[in-house]
Design an enzyme around this catalytic site. Structure first.
Site, PDB file in Angstrom:
ATOM      1  N   GLU A   1       5.360   0.216 -24.090  1.00  0.00           N
ATOM      2  CA  GLU A   1       5.675   1.389 -23.267  1.00  0.00           C
ATOM      3  C   GLU A   1       4.771   2.548 -23.696  1.00  0.00           C
ATOM      4  OE1 GLU A   1       9.478   3.991 -21.629  1.00  0.00           O
ATOM      5  OE2 GLU A   1       9.627   3.013 -23.570  1.00  0.00           O
TER       6      GLU A   1
ATOM      7  N   GLN B   1       8.356  10.705 -24.928  1.00  0.00           N
ATOM      8  CA  GLN B   1       7.086  10.187 -25.448  1.00  0.00           C
ATOM      9  C   GLN B   1       6.228  11.361 -25.939  1.00  0.00           C
ATOM     10  OE1 GLN B   1       6.146   6.705 -25.002  1.00  0.00           O
ATOM     11  NE2 GLN B   1       8.056   6.184 -23.986  1.00  0.00           N
TER      12      GLN B   1
ATOM     13  N   GLY C   1      25.583   4.702 -17.196  1.00  0.00           N
ATOM     14  CA  GLY C   1      26.345   5.720 -16.483  1.00  0.00           C
ATOM     15  C   GLY C   1      25.975   7.134 -16.868  1.00  0.00           C
TER      16      GLY C   1
ATOM     17  N   ASP D   1      17.407   0.307 -22.957  1.00  0.00           N
ATOM     18  CA  ASP D   1      16.528   1.355 -23.502  1.00  0.00           C
ATOM     19  C   ASP D   1      17.118   1.885 -24.810  1.00  0.00           C
ATOM     20  OD1 ASP D   1      14.335   3.007 -23.681  1.00  0.00           O
ATOM     21  OD2 ASP D   1      15.022   4.465 -22.203  1.00  0.00           O
TER      22      ASP D   1
END
Length: 379
Positions: free
Chosen positions: A124, A136, A244, A269
């Protein structure tokens, strides 16, 4: 080994069945009670093992840490949530850090480990857009080049299977085309791409989108953005964080119903913070993050979302019970769909003869009763 249940997930439905396991493969399927000596799970649900293609770490370990012991602790512990396969995921960092991270995964794969199978690496970044970089670190975001990627893939010993990049920064789609031709999945994410640029990315070989809704241009009825492309392009996979928090349950419902049963992918993630109490703080990608009471992880400085501590079995519960996503859509999202995206669906992601014996036994409350990784009892 022979196990059975009155609810085994085969052909998009639960049926009473026995599963015969020989080493790491499912060698036969029988009717319930057909053979004697089967271990009986009764009414508990037996599903294919969960596949998480976007996960940074857990239990204090992050892929970028390049710590073999930490990676082994992760693969062994993650089976508690029914995960049988993962793609350890990097985050944008210096060339030195990424080099060490990739080499560490390759070393662990080569030397051996227990638990969830490492299918490869999700790379990623660092080929991302500044505006939608999220957590990032901006100082290490770079322009993509084939030469640099070849260097990273060599360090990883060919284990990079999935790359998140922003299509608009890939000049003439050179890296996208190269990756597509070499069997590496290109996923569009952390991107300011327009709808039209997303379609061109798909035309040149991009086949997925990274954490849909997050780190990308939103949907607007006149500017459809990457989210609009996720809705419109049925044949493009889209991974989504099903906690959620990153997206409301209504947004999850809309995404999966737009995508259909075959192209939505659940991801966690999850960060190194998984497994720790709310209030715990960590350094992730050079930034300090904190776990909130709802399990989400936030940048301390900006309060922005920076990842999750989601467990895959909890994500399944949220999809079915809260987002009201059809059950087969939800199951496919964490089993066969990621397998198809990675082109390994001929031996992973289903319960069937010839498939890997990756299984999870779920209680009705979605808690994990047992996990089998390549036929090995894990709990």
């Amino acid at each position: 080994m022979l196990i059975q249940s009155k609810r085994v997930w085969i052909a998009d439905q639960f049926i009473p069945a026995q599963i015969e396991i020989d080493d790491n493969k499912i060698t036969d399927i029988y009717n319930y009670n057909e053979k004697v000596g089967a271990f009986d799970y009764g009414d508990k649900r037996i599903l294919p093992g969960f596949i998480d293609i976007h996960c940074h770490g857990a239990y204090g370990f992050d892929t970028n840490d390049a710590n073999a012991q930490g990676l082994r602790k992760w693969t062994k512990g993650i089976v508690n949530e029914g995960v049988t396969s993962i793609l350890p995921t990097t985050i944008t960092q210096s060339k030195e850090v990424l080099t060490n991270a990739l080499a560490n995964v390759a070393k662990v794969v080569e030397e051996g480990y227990e638990g969830a199978e490492i299918l490869g690496i999700h790379f990623e970044g660092p080929y991302l857009d500044m505006e939608y970089k999220g957590a990032q670190p901006k100082e290490y975001i770079t322009k993509p080049t084939i030469k640099e990627f070849q260097y990273y893939q060599k360090v990883a010993k060919g284990l990079i299977k999935y790359v998140t990049l922003a299509p608009e920064v890939d000049d003439e789609h050179e890296l996208t085309e190269y990756l597509f031709k070499n069997g590496v999945v290109v996923s569009m994410g952390h991107s300011a791409a327009t709808y039209e640029e997303a379609i061109m990315g798909f035309a040149h070989g991009a086949r997925s989108q990274t954490h849909v809704y997050n780190g990308m241009t939103p949907f607007n009825h006149r500017k459809n953005g990457l989210v609009g492309a996720a809705y419109r392009v049925k044949g493009m996979y889209g991974e989504v964080i099903c906690d959620g928090n990153h997206s409301t349950v209504a947004a999850l419902y809309n995404f999966f119903n737009a995508k259909g049963p075959d192209y939505g992918i659940m991801v966690t993630d999850a960060l190194m913070a998984k497994g720790f109490e709310p209030g715990t703080k960590f350094i992730f990608g050079g930034n300090e993050i904190e776990i909130y009471e709802d399990g989400s992880a936030h940048l301390v400085e900006t309060k922005g979302l920076a990842g999750s501590t989601l467990r895959m079995n909890e994500g399944l519960r949220i999809l079915v019970e809260e987002a009201m996503v059809p059950f087969n859509y939800a199951i496919n999202a964490c089993t066969i769909n990621p397998a198809k995206c990675l082109r390994i669906d001929m031996h992973k992601g289903r319960i069937g003869v010839g498939y890997d014996s990756d299984l999870v036994v779920l209680n009705d409350d979605y808690s994990v009763h047992q996990t089998y990784c390549l036929g090995k009892v894990m709990l």
